[in-house]
Design a protein around this motif. Sequence first.
Motif, PDB file in Angstrom:
ATOM      1  N   GLY A  26      46.529 -39.439   3.540  1.00  0.00           N
ATOM      2  CA  GLY A  26      46.681 -38.127   3.736  1.00  0.00           C
ATOM      3  C   GLY A  26      45.545 -37.347   2.916  1.00  0.00           C
ATOM      4  N   ARG A  27      45.298 -38.178   1.831  1.00  0.00           N
ATOM      5  CA  ARG A  27      44.086 -37.510   0.981  1.00  0.00           C
ATOM      6  C   ARG A  27      42.707 -37.542   1.497  1.00  0.00           C
ATOM      7  N   ASP A  28      41.850 -36.844   1.078  1.00  0.00           N
ATOM      8  CA  ASP A  28      40.400 -36.882   1.669  1.00  0.00           C
ATOM      9  C   ASP A  28      39.592 -38.115   1.124  1.00  0.00           C
ATOM     10  N   GLN A  29      40.155 -39.207   1.477  1.00  0.00           N
ATOM     11  CA  GLN A  29      39.392 -40.529   0.952  1.00  0.00           C
ATOM     12  C   GLN A  29      40.153 -41.660   1.829  1.00  0.00           C
ATOM     13  N   SER A  30      39.564 -42.702   2.061  1.00  0.00           N
ATOM     14  CA  SER A  30      40.152 -43.999   2.756  1.00  0.00           C
ATOM     15  C   SER A  30      41.268 -44.366   1.894  1.00  0.00           C
ATOM     16  N   PRO A  31      42.462 -44.667   2.473  1.00  0.00           N
ATOM     17  CA  PRO A  31      43.395 -45.478   1.804  1.00  0.00           C
ATOM     18  C   PRO A  31      43.413 -46.720   1.391  1.00  0.00           C
ATOM     19  N   TRP A  32      42.102 -47.128   1.683  1.00  0.00           N
ATOM     20  CA  TRP A  32      41.971 -48.898   1.184  1.00  0.00           C
ATOM     21  C   TRP A  32      41.397 -48.521  -0.170  1.00  0.00           C
ATOM     22  N   LEU A  33      41.946 -48.843  -1.471  1.00  0.00           N
ATOM     23  CA  LEU A  33      41.670 -48.773  -2.651  1.00  0.00           C
ATOM     24  C   LEU A  33      41.043 -50.173  -3.210  1.00  0.00           C
ATOM     25  N   LEU A  34      40.081 -49.905  -4.284  1.00  0.00           N
ATOM     26  CA  LEU A  34      39.570 -50.925  -5.149  1.00  0.00           C
ATOM     27  C   LEU A  34      40.765 -50.761  -6.172  1.00  0.00           C
ATOM     28  N   GLU A  35      41.172 -52.303  -6.620  1.00  0.00           N
ATOM     29  CA  GLU A  35      42.404 -52.083  -7.767  1.00  0.00           C
ATOM     30  C   GLU A  35      42.264 -53.497  -8.233  1.00  0.00           C
ATOM     31  N   LEU A  36      43.221 -53.520  -9.311  1.00  0.00           N
ATOM     32  CA  LEU A  36      43.257 -54.869 -10.058  1.00  0.00           C
ATOM     33  C   LEU A  36      44.024 -55.916  -9.435  1.00  0.00           C
ATOM     34  N   VAL A  37      44.012 -57.190 -10.020  1.00  0.00           N
ATOM     35  CA  VAL A  37      45.055 -58.168  -9.850  1.00  0.00           C
ATOM     36  C   VAL A  37      46.430 -57.542 -10.157  1.00  0.00           C
ATOM     37  N   ALA A  38      47.459 -57.256  -9.475  1.00  0.00           N
ATOM     38  CA  ALA A  38      48.781 -57.034  -9.908  1.00  0.00           C
ATOM     39  C   ALA A  38      49.897 -57.207  -9.241  1.00  0.00           C
ATOM     40  N   GLY A  39      51.039 -57.371  -9.952  1.00  0.00           N
ATOM     41  CA  GLY A  39      52.320 -57.855  -9.293  1.00  0.00           C
ATOM     42  C   GLY A  39      53.410 -57.272  -9.833  1.00  0.00           C
ATOM     43  N   MET A  40      54.563 -57.258  -9.393  1.00  0.00           N
ATOM     44  CA  MET A  40      55.760 -56.662  -9.799  1.00  0.00           C
ATOM     45  C   MET A  40      56.454 -57.878 -10.869  1.00  0.00           C
ATOM     46  N   ASN A  41      56.891 -57.512 -11.931  1.00  0.00           N
ATOM     47  CA  ASN A  41      57.482 -58.690 -12.896  1.00  0.00           C
ATOM     48  C   ASN A  41      58.786 -59.092 -12.208  1.00  0.00           C
TER      49      ASN A  41
END
Length: 206
Positions: A80-95
């Motif tokens: 819904g933003r004026d951008q792609s919803p595919w993002l460039l992010e970090l390695v991440a996870g829930m503890n």
Amino acid sequence: MPKPFQFNANDIKIEKRETVFQGFFRLDKLWLTHPRFDGREMPIFTRELFIRGDATCVIPYDPARDEVVLLEQFRLGALGRDQSPWLLELVAGMNEDGESPEEVARREGQEEAGLTFSRLEKVCDYLVSPGGTTEMVHLYCGQVSTAGAGGLFGIEHEHEDIRAHVVSTDEAIAMIQDGRINNAAAIIAIQWLQLNHDRLRREWSA
């Protein structure tokens, strides 16, 4: 003027608390009061609180090649933003319960990018959005070799679909400057890397 932090958690009075939603996450409603800076007591007011566990994020960095690994994946919150919803992010996870942030970092490095960290350096811990959620992010920089890195990853039954990209440090910095990267963990980590770049190349390449 008084110095910051004159109040602490003991100054909060919670009159009532109830869970209004329980699913993968939890939403609580609280009725509370606390002292004001002018000496008066705040009238009882309500807030909704999104109960979400802590997470760990890592920026994988190769000091010899001066490259980082960034992960591309779909994020519903960006729809819904004026951008792609595919993002460039970090390695991440829930503890998970009983896991240290370092253990989460190493597990997610393997699952999300096929990476093994030879060392981890703490960047910071930060509250994601303390006006409405409990989540804390533990942020690290992890040493890797980017030779042969990249490709498709993710756990299919968790509906993960991840592409790992290898980019130069300069390109990662350029992507936060022009807005192609606009999520907090990646921005903080890349700016930290920019500040610590020369030291890491010297110490981690020794």
